[in-house]
Design a protein around this motif. Structure first.
Motif, mmCIF file in Angstrom:
data_model
loop_
_atom_site.group_PDB
_atom_site.id
_atom_site.type_symbol
_atom_site.label_atom_id
_atom_site.label_comp_id
_atom_site.label_asym_id
_atom_site.label_seq_id
_atom_site.Cartn_x
_atom_site.Cartn_y
_atom_site.Cartn_z
ATOM 1 N N GLY A 118 17.352 -3.786 4.932
ATOM 2 C CA GLY A 118 16.445 -4.351 4.174
ATOM 3 C C GLY A 118 14.798 -3.900 4.084
ATOM 4 O O GLY A 118 14.410 -3.846 5.391
ATOM 5 N N ARG A 119 13.897 -4.099 3.925
ATOM 6 C CA ARG A 119 13.020 -3.229 3.789
ATOM 7 C C ARG A 119 11.519 -4.450 4.428
ATOM 8 O O ARG A 119 12.166 -6.097 4.265
ATOM 9 C CB ARG A 119 12.104 -2.950 2.518
ATOM 10 N N LYS A 120 11.007 -4.284 5.005
ATOM 11 C CA LYS A 120 9.753 -5.019 5.863
ATOM 12 C C LYS A 120 9.303 -5.000 4.901
ATOM 13 O O LYS A 120 9.093 -4.718 3.563
ATOM 14 C CB LYS A 120 8.769 -4.134 6.248
ATOM 15 N N LEU A 121 8.552 -6.096 4.708
ATOM 16 C CA LEU A 121 7.311 -6.760 3.722
ATOM 17 C C LEU A 121 5.817 -7.097 4.400
ATOM 18 O O LEU A 121 4.810 -7.992 3.162
ATOM 19 C CB LEU A 121 7.760 -8.630 3.281
ATOM 20 N N LYS A 135 2.925 -7.704 1.293
ATOM 21 C CA LYS A 135 3.483 -8.568 -0.115
ATOM 22 C C LYS A 135 3.665 -9.521 0.165
ATOM 23 O O LYS A 135 3.417 -10.404 1.232
ATOM 24 C CB LYS A 135 5.480 -8.341 0.359
ATOM 25 N N ARG A 149 9.401 -10.322 8.747
ATOM 26 C CA ARG A 149 9.065 -9.362 7.866
ATOM 27 C C ARG A 149 7.692 -9.026 7.878
ATOM 28 O O ARG A 149 7.537 -7.737 6.784
ATOM 29 C CB ARG A 149 10.441 -9.054 6.727
ATOM 30 N N THR A 161 14.876 -8.037 -0.274
ATOM 31 C CA THR A 161 14.573 -7.217 0.438
ATOM 32 C C THR A 161 15.479 -5.625 0.400
ATOM 33 O O THR A 161 15.144 -4.491 0.447
ATOM 34 C CB THR A 161 14.726 -7.610 2.137
ATOM 35 N N GLU A 195 16.429 -2.510 -0.482
ATOM 36 C CA GLU A 195 16.671 -0.947 -0.866
ATOM 37 C C GLU A 195 16.600 -0.445 -2.094
ATOM 38 O O GLU A 195 16.542 -0.153 -3.388
ATOM 39 C CB GLU A 195 16.141 0.417 0.143
ATOM 40 N N GLU A 207 16.285 -1.968 -6.000
ATOM 41 C CA GLU A 207 15.495 -1.360 -6.175
ATOM 42 C C GLU A 207 15.248 -0.929 -8.332
ATOM 43 O O GLU A 207 15.941 -0.194 -8.601
ATOM 44 C CB GLU A 207 14.614 0.129 -5.847
#
Length: 338
Positions: free
Chosen positions: A49-52, A55, A77, A291, A293, A296
């Motif tokens: 998962g991506r960093k936040l 956000k 994150r 999170t 990707e 999306e």
């Protein structure tokens, strides 16, 4: 000293006798099986998962349990996390705890009582005054199998908190979510939704109340709303999905006998520990949906253990979704939908 060492060696068990016995093997295999089963019951971890960073996330019911675990991970994150909770003392304490644990100072408490439409409107107004963006809305808060009670707006409590509060909060924040897109909404349902029915003629189950029926109805409504909202948002960059965190050992079960009865709690403690997920385990599917990707643009889906679960199309028909949506607009006194 030499004599003591000799006596020690002479009194040691015979290795050949040990390995001729089946007991060590049975104990080792049994322990391994128990550990493997416990690990399987806990479910997979969301390791990617991506960093936040940059956000903003709102997590309802973040003062304890699954919500706290979700907020903690979002803060790790890099997100700005709004803890939307009813209890002010606990909310401020948990915000400070998460700040210290993660080193992220952008964790704040804002009061929200999902059993009160007035409180929801006040929260949204205050949020919009203070916050520029909203990228993640996690509708985690809920009540489970509680005795019959009413919200301040005279709806059955489980329906009011789990569904009507979630609906109203989400609808009032849609403009922020659209303006901050791409953004994601995650609604919390449960396996009980499979047993749910919407009693349109008696939505608060007056005279027909049972904790299980009310809980199933509320979580079924959340699922139908998720699907309907996804269709309404399909031309936007706002996605909405539902999650089932599994059976989690949290405060949500405080009305159950294994929580509020001392004898049962002690007697069944080991079984509860073994069979139920921890709050951190239960948070994983929501963290994944927030999170991952690969999600999306993915919307209108139902996830458990970080995997999509197929829904019964007959039980989630568009006609039923639309009927519930129109009724809910009246119940929540919203003049129109977005």
């Amino acid at each position: 000293m030499a004599r003591d060492m000799k006596d020690f060696i002479e009194n040691m068990p015979n290795p050949d006798a040990i390995f001729r016995s089946w007991w060590p093997i049975l104990i080792a295999v049994g322990t391994g099986v128990i550990y493997a089963l416990r690990t399987w019951l806990r479910g997979p971890k969301c390791v990617g998962g991506r960093k936040l960073n940059g956000k903003t996330a709102v997590v309802t019911g973040a003062n304890s349990g699954i919500g706290k675990a979700i907020a903690m991970e979002f803060a790790r994150r890099g997100a700005r996390v709004i803890l939307a909770c009813r209890n002010e003392t606990e909310g401020h304490a948990v915000a400070s705890e998460i700040q210290k644990e993660t080193g992220n100072i952008n964790v704040v408490f804002m009061q929200l009582d999902l059993s009160s439409f007035k409180s929801i409107h006040a929260f949204v107004e205050k949020f919009k005054e203070k916050e520029q963006h909203l990228h993640l809305l996690v509708n985690n808060a809920g009540v489970n199998m509680c005795p019959e009670a009413k919200t301040s707006d005279n709806f059955e409590l489980q329906l009011g908190v789990n569904y009507l509060g979630t609906f109203l909060l989400t609808e009032l924040l849609l403009d922020k979510l659209r303006a901050s897109a791409p953004s994601r909404i995650i609604n919390t349902s449960a396996a009980a939704a499979n047993l749910g029915e919407i009693n349109f003629d008696n939505i608060s189950l007056t005279g027909q109340y049972s904790p299980g029926t009310a809980f199933a109805q509320s979580k079924y409504a959340v699922l139908l709303y998720t699907l309907h909202l996804s269709e309404r948002l399909k031309e936007t960059q706002v996605t909405v999905n539902a999650v089932n965190p599994g059976v989690v050992n949290s405060k949500a079960h405080r009305h159950m006998p294994f929580k509020n009865n001392s004898f049962i709690r002690i007697s069944f403690g080991p079984f509860v520990w073994f069979l139920m997920k921890t709050c951190e385990d239960g948070a994983q599917v929501t963290i994944f949906c927030a999170t991952a990707e690969e999600l999306e643009g993915v919307s209108g889906k139902y996830f458990k253990d970080c995997q999509e679960v197929k829904l019964d199309e007959q039980k989630t028909s568009k006609e039923l979704q639309e009927k519930l949506y129109k009724a809910t607009l009246q119940w929540t006194k919203m003049e129109k939908g977005d």
